[in-house]
Design a protein around this motif. Structure first.
Motif, PDB file in Angstrom:
ATOM      1  N   PHE A  13      10.921   0.598   4.380  1.00 16.12           N
ATOM      2  CA  PHE A  13       9.575   0.062   4.692  1.00 16.12           C
ATOM      3  C   PHE A  13       9.282  -1.239   3.937  1.00 16.12           C
ATOM      4  N   PRO A  14       9.382  -1.241   2.604  1.00 15.52           N
ATOM      5  CA  PRO A  14       9.132  -2.522   1.921  1.00 15.52           C
ATOM      6  C   PRO A  14      10.148  -3.603   2.290  1.00 15.52           C
ATOM      7  N   VAL A  15      11.386  -3.216   2.553  1.00 14.08           N
ATOM      8  CA  VAL A  15      12.434  -4.206   2.863  1.00 14.08           C
ATOM      9  C   VAL A  15      12.167  -4.857   4.223  1.00 14.08           C
ATOM     10  N   LEU A  16      11.979  -4.013   5.236  1.00 13.43           N
ATOM     11  CA  LEU A  16      11.789  -4.550   6.591  1.00 13.43           C
ATOM     12  C   LEU A  16      10.457  -5.289   6.721  1.00 13.43           C
ATOM     13  N   SER A  17       9.414  -4.784   6.072  1.00 14.03           N
ATOM     14  CA  SER A  17       8.122  -5.469   6.183  1.00 14.03           C
ATOM     15  C   SER A  17       8.188  -6.832   5.501  1.00 14.03           C
ATOM     16  N   ALA A  18       8.929  -6.920   4.396  1.00 12.43           N
ATOM     17  CA  ALA A  18       9.094  -8.225   3.739  1.00 12.43           C
ATOM     18  C   ALA A  18       9.836  -9.185   4.668  1.00 12.43           C
ATOM     19  N   LEU A  19      10.895  -8.674   5.303  1.00  8.96           N
ATOM     20  CA  LEU A  19      11.664  -9.503   6.259  1.00  8.96           C
ATOM     21  C   LEU A  19      10.799  -9.940   7.439  1.00  8.96           C
ATOM     22  N   VAL A  24       0.848  -1.183   0.000  1.00  9.51           N
ATOM     23  CA  VAL A  24       0.000   0.000   0.000  1.00  9.51           C
ATOM     24  C   VAL A  24       0.887   1.239   0.000  1.00  9.51           C
ATOM     25  N   GLY A  25       0.563   2.202  -0.850  1.00  6.36           N
ATOM     26  CA  GLY A  25       1.246   3.492  -0.787  1.00  6.36           C
ATOM     27  C   GLY A  25       2.474   3.603  -1.652  1.00  6.36           C
ATOM     28  N   GLY A  26       2.560   2.811  -2.702  1.00  2.71           N
ATOM     29  CA  GLY A  26       3.655   2.981  -3.649  1.00  2.71           C
ATOM     30  C   GLY A  26       4.873   2.159  -3.313  1.00  2.71           C
ATOM     31  N   PRO A  27       5.951   2.335  -4.094  1.00  2.00           N
ATOM     32  CA  PRO A  27       7.149   1.496  -3.935  1.00  2.00           C
ATOM     33  C   PRO A  27       7.844   1.680  -2.586  1.00  2.00           C
ATOM     34  N   LEU A  28       7.480   2.744  -1.850  1.00  3.04           N
ATOM     35  CA  LEU A  28       8.073   2.967  -0.531  1.00  3.04           C
ATOM     36  C   LEU A  28       7.136   2.516   0.579  1.00  3.04           C
ATOM     37  N   GLY A  29       6.037   1.857   0.197  1.00  3.68           N
ATOM     38  CA  GLY A  29       5.068   1.390   1.186  1.00  3.68           C
ATOM     39  C   GLY A  29       5.409  -0.004   1.675  1.00  3.68           C
ATOM     40  N   ALA A  30       4.838  -0.367   2.835  1.00  2.00           N
ATOM     41  CA  ALA A  30       5.118  -1.671   3.428  1.00  2.00           C
ATOM     42  C   ALA A  30       4.361  -2.771   2.708  1.00  2.00           C
ATOM     43  N   TYR A  31       4.925  -3.985   2.743  1.00  2.00           N
ATOM     44  CA  TYR A  31       4.212  -5.185   2.304  1.00  2.00           C
ATOM     45  C   TYR A  31       3.444  -5.742   3.484  1.00  2.00           C
ATOM     46  N   LEU A  32       2.136  -5.849   3.337  1.00  2.00           N
ATOM     47  CA  LEU A  32       1.319  -6.333   4.442  1.00  2.00           C
ATOM     48  C   LEU A  32       0.813  -7.737   4.135  1.00  2.00           C
ATOM     49  N   PRO A  33       0.857  -8.633   5.146  1.00  2.00           N
ATOM     50  CA  PRO A  33       0.362  -9.999   4.949  1.00  2.00           C
ATOM     51  C   PRO A  33      -1.138 -10.071   5.235  1.00  2.00           C
ATOM     52  N   ALA A  34      -1.732 -11.210   4.880  1.00  2.00           N
ATOM     53  CA  ALA A  34      -3.188 -11.362   4.969  1.00  2.00           C
ATOM     54  C   ALA A  34      -3.733 -11.123   6.373  1.00  2.00           C
ATOM     55  N   ASP A  35      -2.948 -11.423   7.438  1.00  2.00           N
ATOM     56  CA  ASP A  35      -3.510 -11.240   8.782  1.00  2.00           C
ATOM     57  C   ASP A  35      -3.600  -9.762   9.184  1.00  2.00           C
TER      58      ASP A  35
END
Lengths: 148, 520
Positions: free
Chosen positions: B498-504, B382-393
């Motif tokens: 944000f996308p890196v750490l959220s993916a991790l 959400v929020g573009g290439p600098l946004g976090a990756y969120l999982p289904a939960d």
């Protein structure tokens, strides 16, 4: 080589005309570069000096701007761009990029988002966008392009 | 009798064949001796149905989609010009649930009207905000925007009224309005839809900003990837000038506002407001240190309002209907509506405008219908290439600026990119770092060098992940992210983690980690 000299003179005068038509505008450099690139398909290296002179900038400043922006280039740009934005990647644009490179080699570059993310993946061929692309559709589009 | 047929000129529709459909309709009509008036509207935002052809009938507009060129003879055979039954018929456009359930304030006209018709614009409530504003003082206009609770829709969510007030109170005779139309985030296209589908709305919004702060010149900084938007805006500006809606005497009020489009040159970082101003000045798009704020010293060192397209396009309705009307939508401190873009691997991708507070789950499943591939959703960004990756939960999170900050994410410009369970999140994390390396303006070290080191670290982690993660490399990656987060000058370096750490954090297995060691 008189023909060549004529070409150079003609392109120099075109560059000067373009610079002249924009020089009164604040922040004229980007509009000037866009118009030169639209006319030539790229920015001729010889254009840097007349642009700098016309806009009262240093050649380093003009070169600095040309080299900063992805759009401006000293050689003609790619004929095919494959969108590698996240939305297109989620629909397999990495495979498309491979297919396009196999057909077009160095004439293919990635682009980061063309703004059609609900119809991913997207490619740009000769300045036209094509959405919902697949490797098969791309191959037939590119084959048409090569034939043309 | 002439029948009105609508085929969008929106570049998304054109990319899936709208031009060929329009030509085929004209050719078939000529062949059959039928008179049709072809109107090239904006997109309704129901992109899975594009090209969406609409026909005006006594009952309302009837939609057919997705139509390709080869389907056109069949549509004529089915008498689609009278709303005839056909497998592609979607019924009355306004009754399509995806559209009917929305709260379209900013997008009320997009897809409905002829984008370049001033008469159409005025017939659908256009320029009513300007009529009000011309009877108000600048301070009253600013107060209305402040009261509406509108926050910057580009992503930073700064209160628009406060920004305008700063510019209004800044000393100086020359001030500027700059519209940030460098919509570079993957997963977003709402700015483009407004510019292509309702350009006078943006022109009116910028004019209102000019009246509010005392600026007489506006620049619309438009990304070069949007040539259709540029052509439409140039034409709309010329028509607005001819009709006295721009120029030296706005509708006989004696007030001035001039507007011009400036084409960007393909640098993502120029979506950052200070880099954008440098670019408008004809320089390399390098980020400026703040302060001074652009509101005090912006374009050519003058006080400058820099607002996103959607922020400016939200203002006409606020002035027309009053700030309370707008403020009544939304939740918490996120007031009004957000045009949300559902994109990527999604069955029904498109534009959904709703008040803040809708959950991701509703958007992804009720509107979006799940993935296009039919597989389970693994993650959304959400929020573009600098946004976090969120999982289904985490899909119960409501679209709300504060709720997303609490989840270490960002609402950004309202783009949602969906990935199915085949996505490799370590690869996406690497992509985030690589993108930052390509797009960094080079001014600050964490972004310029850190992004390249991040790519190298992720390459090493990915190469080794089948043998189990290299925990030391992951720890180093986290340290690097910390440096980027805290040491970068602007959001490009500051949010790439944000996308890196959220993916991790959410998808450790993709990095070869077991859940416990992900935070090592």
């Amino acid at each position: 080589m008189p023909a060549n000299t004529n070409n150079i003179e003609r392109s120099n005068s075109l560059v000067e005309t373009i610079v002249e038509s924009h020089r009164h505008r604040p922040g004229a450099l980007l509009p000037v570069l866009h118009e030169i690139q639209a006319s030539f398909g790229f920015i001729p290296k010889d254009a840097v000096t007349p642009i700098a002179d016309g806009l009262n900038l240093s050649r380093a400043e003009v070169h600095g701007v040309i080299s900063f922006y992805h759009d401006f280039r000293y050689v003609p740009g790619p004929s095919v761009r494959v969108c590698m934005g996240e939305a297109c990647q989620s629909m397999g644009s990495a495979a498309l990029l491979e297919s396009a490179k196999a057909l077009f080699g160095d004439g293919v570059e990635p682009v980061y988002c063309v703004g059609n993310c609900a119809c991913a993946p997207n490619v740009e061929i000769a300045h036209a966008y094509h959405g919902r692309m697949s490797p098969a559709k791309l191959t037939s589009l590119l084959a048409r392009e090569v034939a043309a | 009798m002439t029948i009105s047929v609508y085929v969008p000129r929106d570049s998304g529709a054109l990319a899936v064949g709208a031009e060929a459909v329009a030509n085929a309709i004209l050719a078939q009509a000529a062949e059959r001796g039928i008179r049709v008036e072809l109107i090239r509207n904006g997109s309704r935002g129901l992109y899975w149905l594009e090209p969406l052809v609409e026909v005006q009938t006594p009952q309302g507009r009837v939609a057919y989609g997705p139509v390709d060129r080869d389907a056109v003879p069949g549509l004529f055979a089915a008498d689609f010009l009278r709303g005839g039954a056909h497998p592609l018929c979607q019924g009355l456009t306004e009754e399509i649930p995806y559209l009917k359930a929305q709260q379209r304030l900013t997008f009320r006209r997009v897809g409905l009207t002829d984008p370049l018709s001033l008469d159409d614009y005025r017939a659908h409530e256009g320029y009513r905000g300007l009529a009000r504003a011309l009877e108000m003082t600048p301070a009253e206009i600013v107060a209305a925007v402040t009261e509406s609770g509108l926050r910057g829709r580009g992503g930073a969510a700064f209160p628009t009224g406060i920004k305008w007030n700063t510019v209004l109170e800044a000393p100086g005779d020359i001030k500027y309005i700059v519209c940030n139309a460098d919509e570079g985030d993957s997963g977003t296209f709402s700015d483009r839809m407004v510019m292509e589908g309702d350009p006078y709305l943006l022109i009116e919004g910028m004019t209102l900003a000019g009246l509010a702060v005392g600026a007489e010149q506006g620049y619309l900084y438009l990304r070069s990837e949007y040539p259709h938007a540029e052509a439409i805006l140039d034409e709309a500006i010329a028509r607005a000038e001819a009709a006295g809606y721009l120029g030296d005497d706005l509708r006989g009020s004696g007030k001035r506002f001039h507007l011009e489009v400036r084409r960007a040159a393909g640098a993502y970082v120029c979506g950052e407001e200070t880099a954008l101003l440098e670019s408008l000045e004809g320089k390399r798009g390098q980020v400026r240190a703040k302060p001074p704020l652009p509101a005090i010293q912006g374009l050519f060192q003058r006080p400058t309002v820099v607002n996103n397209v959607i922020s400016l396009a939200s203002v006409p309705a606020i002035l027309d209907k009053g700030p309370a009307f707008y403020r009544d939508y939304g939740m918490g401190r996120s007031r009004g509506t957000l045009p949300i873009q559902l994109t990527g691997n999604i069955r029904r991708g498109g534009l959904v405008e709703l008040g803040f507070g809708v959950s991701l789950k509703e958007l992804l499943y009720d509107y979006g219908g799940g993935t296009a591939s039919g597989r389970p959703i693994k993650a959304v960004q959400v929020g573009g290439p600098l946004g976090a990756y969120l999982p289904a939960d985490q899909f119960d999170i409501p679209l709300d600026y504060e709720a997303f900050i609490a989840a270490q994410g960002t609402v950004g410009h309202g783009g949602i990119v969906v990935f199915d369970d085949t996505a490799d999140m370590a690869h996406m994390a690497r992509h985030a770092m690589a993108f930052c390396a390509v797009e960094s303006c080079g001014k600050c070290t964490p972004c310029r060098i850190g992004s390249t080191r991040g790519v190298e670290l992720l390459d090493r982690i990915i190469a080794e992940r089948d043998k189990g993660a290299d925990v030391a490399q992951v720890a180093l990656l986290r340290e690097l992210c910390d440096t980027l987060l805290n040491g970068s000058l602007c959001a490009l370096g500051g949010m790439t983690p944000f996308p890196v750490l959220s993916a991790l954090d959410h998808f450790p297995a993709d990095f070869g980690l077991v859940a416990e060691t992900a935070h090592a």
